[in-house]
Design an enzyme around this catalytic site. Structure first.
Site, PDB file in Angstrom:
ATOM      1  N   LEU A 204       0.854  -1.190   0.000  1.00 61.89           N
ATOM      2  CA  LEU A 204       0.000   0.000   0.000  1.00 61.89           C
ATOM      3  C   LEU A 204       0.888   1.238   0.000  1.00 61.89           C
ATOM      4  O   LEU A 204       1.614   1.470   0.969  1.00 61.89           O
ATOM      5  CB  LEU A 204      -0.851  -0.033   1.287  1.00 61.89           C
ATOM      6  CG  LEU A 204      -1.944   1.009   1.445  1.00 61.89           C
ATOM      7  CD1 LEU A 204      -3.034   0.804   0.402  1.00 61.89           C
ATOM      8  CD2 LEU A 204      -2.555   0.916   2.844  1.00 61.89           C
ATOM      9  N   HIS A 205       0.865   1.998  -1.088  1.00 67.09           N
ATOM     10  CA  HIS A 205       1.668   3.227  -1.069  1.00 67.09           C
ATOM     11  C   HIS A 205       1.154   4.305  -2.012  1.00 67.09           C
ATOM     12  O   HIS A 205       1.703   5.403  -2.050  1.00 67.09           O
ATOM     13  CB  HIS A 205       3.120   2.916  -1.418  1.00 67.09           C
ATOM     14  CG  HIS A 205       3.322   2.617  -2.875  1.00 67.09           C
ATOM     15  ND1 HIS A 205       3.093   1.383  -3.418  1.00 67.09           N
ATOM     16  CD2 HIS A 205       3.695   3.408  -3.912  1.00 67.09           C
ATOM     17  CE1 HIS A 205       3.336   1.415  -4.716  1.00 67.09           C
ATOM     18  NE2 HIS A 205       3.701   2.630  -5.040  1.00 67.09           N
TER      19      HIS A 205
END
Ligand code: UD1
Length: 368
Positions: A204-205
């Site tokens: 997740l980024h």
């Protein structure tokens, strides 16, 4: 012939490695490796040089982080200073990060031919900085190395002449296939106390997911529910780590007993986790392809994808950031209803060789 190869951010290194290797087979081609320094932590950069045996960069621009404008401008200024005295015959950029566009733009203004690897990939979502980088890089490139039929069609639709487009496949998969044997020999599962298929792997980024508190919270709410049924391993990107802290979400994360957070991992350990995962949750572009090639179900936490092939023929499903839908689709997979599929066209591990062969052929001085 001097080819300046640009790498700056984590996903670039897996792409530049096989290209570098392929260039090495041509004695008349001289690669010059330029690291912009967009990513700089050991586990975001140097670890990949060590793992893939990429030589030390000839030039390190050391630009570091910044807003889009600052980062892009700093790369452009530093790269221009490097390019002018060294006069490469070609600038080769990969992917869609700020380093990609910045270096392509410098080259185009200096009338140096540009090759773009991963051309034509489109999410059709201009709120993504990567989409802007892709469209603009393709518009000023001379050699567009498309990953898929769909990518080629995108380029044609944008009016790019056919004689600049080469359908070659995906260099990321060259790296995957070359290293696949090593994935199951890493001891990362033992190290984290995991067994094969007993966990989900998550990344997740994406700025749109983690920089907006309500969006990040919706995703964390989903993770909270899912980790009550299956362990989730999350190698944490520095951007996401900062936002969790900034938004005061650390306790929420700490209270999830079966969520295992690690530092960002190297390629082999990370892929070792991917190959053993029951399924993957991600907002990354590359992982959508990698999971399809490995036939692992993938839930993509985005409203759109630049890899539609992975939805049509592969294991990928778009779930956006709707908490209920993320949970529902995860439960479906755990109940044996995950997608399976694969697509193999051009994903044969030889994309880099095709790219370098084109470059060698097209750029070779013509004898009379
Ligand atoms: C960039 C790419 C994105 C890619 C991602 C992979 C752009 C526009 N985005 O996003 O497409 O998927 O890399 O990681 O180029 N930071 C560190 N250490 C580092 C690098 C970054 O702590 O080595 C932190 C900094 O606080 C920085 C933030 O992460 O401000 C974001 O880094 P940046 O390069 O701006 O974008 P990414 O989110 O990594």
């Amino acid at each position: 012939m001097k080819i300046a190869c640009i790498a700056g951010a984590r996903p670039n290194f897996m792409k530049i490695a096989p290209i570098f290797e392929a260039i090495g087979k041509y004695p008349n081609l001289k690669p010059i490796l330029v690291h912009t320094g967009q990513h700089y932590d050991y586990e975001m950069s140097q670890i990949f040089f060590d793992e893939f045996g990429i030589p030390k960069p000839d030039f390190h621009l050391g630009v570091g982080s910044g807003s889009h404008a600052v980062q892009t401008a700093k790369i452009m200024m530093a790269f221009e200073e490097t390019v002018i005295p060294h006069k490469p015959d070609l600038i080769l950029v990969v992917g869609d990060v700020n380093s990609t566009l910045a270096c392509a733009l410098v080259g185009a203004k200096l009338c140096i031919p540009i090759a773009h690897v991963e051309a034509g990939v489109r999410s059709h979502d201009k709120t993504m900085p990567e989409e802007i980088n892709r469209i603009l890089t393709d518009a000023i490139s001379d050699y567009l190395f498309a990953t898929s039929e769909n990518a080629k069609l995108n380029l044609q639709t944008e009016g790019i002449p056919n004689d600049r487009i080469y359908l070659v496949g995906d260099v990321m998969i060259d790296t995957l296939l070359k290293n696949k044997e090593k994935f199951s020999s890493t001891n990362i599962l033992d190290h984290l106390g995991l067994e094969k298929s007993s966990y989900a792997l998550m990344t997740l980024h994406r700025a749109s997911n983690v920089d907006i508190m309500s969006n990040l919270t919706r995703i964390l709410d989903a993770i909270d529910t899912i980790q009550q049924r299956i362990k989730i391993v999350l190698p944490l990107h520095p951007r996401t780590r900062s936002r969790i802290k900034e938004f005061g979400l650390e306790d929420k994360v700490r209270n999830m007993e079966d969520m295992i957070i690690t530092e960002p991992l190297g390629y082999i350990e990370f892929m070792g986790l991917m190959i053993g995962a029951k399924f993957v949750l991600t907002d990354s572009g590359s992982m959508q392809i990698e999971t399809t090639v490995l036939n692992i179900p993938c839930l993509t936490l985005r409203e759109n994808t630049e890899r539609p092939e992975t939805i049509i023929e592969g294991t990928n499903e778009l779930v956006g950031i709707d908490t209920e839908l993320i949970v529902e689709k995860s439960m479906d997979i755990l109940d044996g209803k995950g997608k399976s599929g694969t697509y193999s066209k051009l994903l044969d591990g030889h994309a880099s060789e095709r790219i370098v062969s084109v470059i060698n052929e097209k750029m070779r001085p013509k004898s009379n």
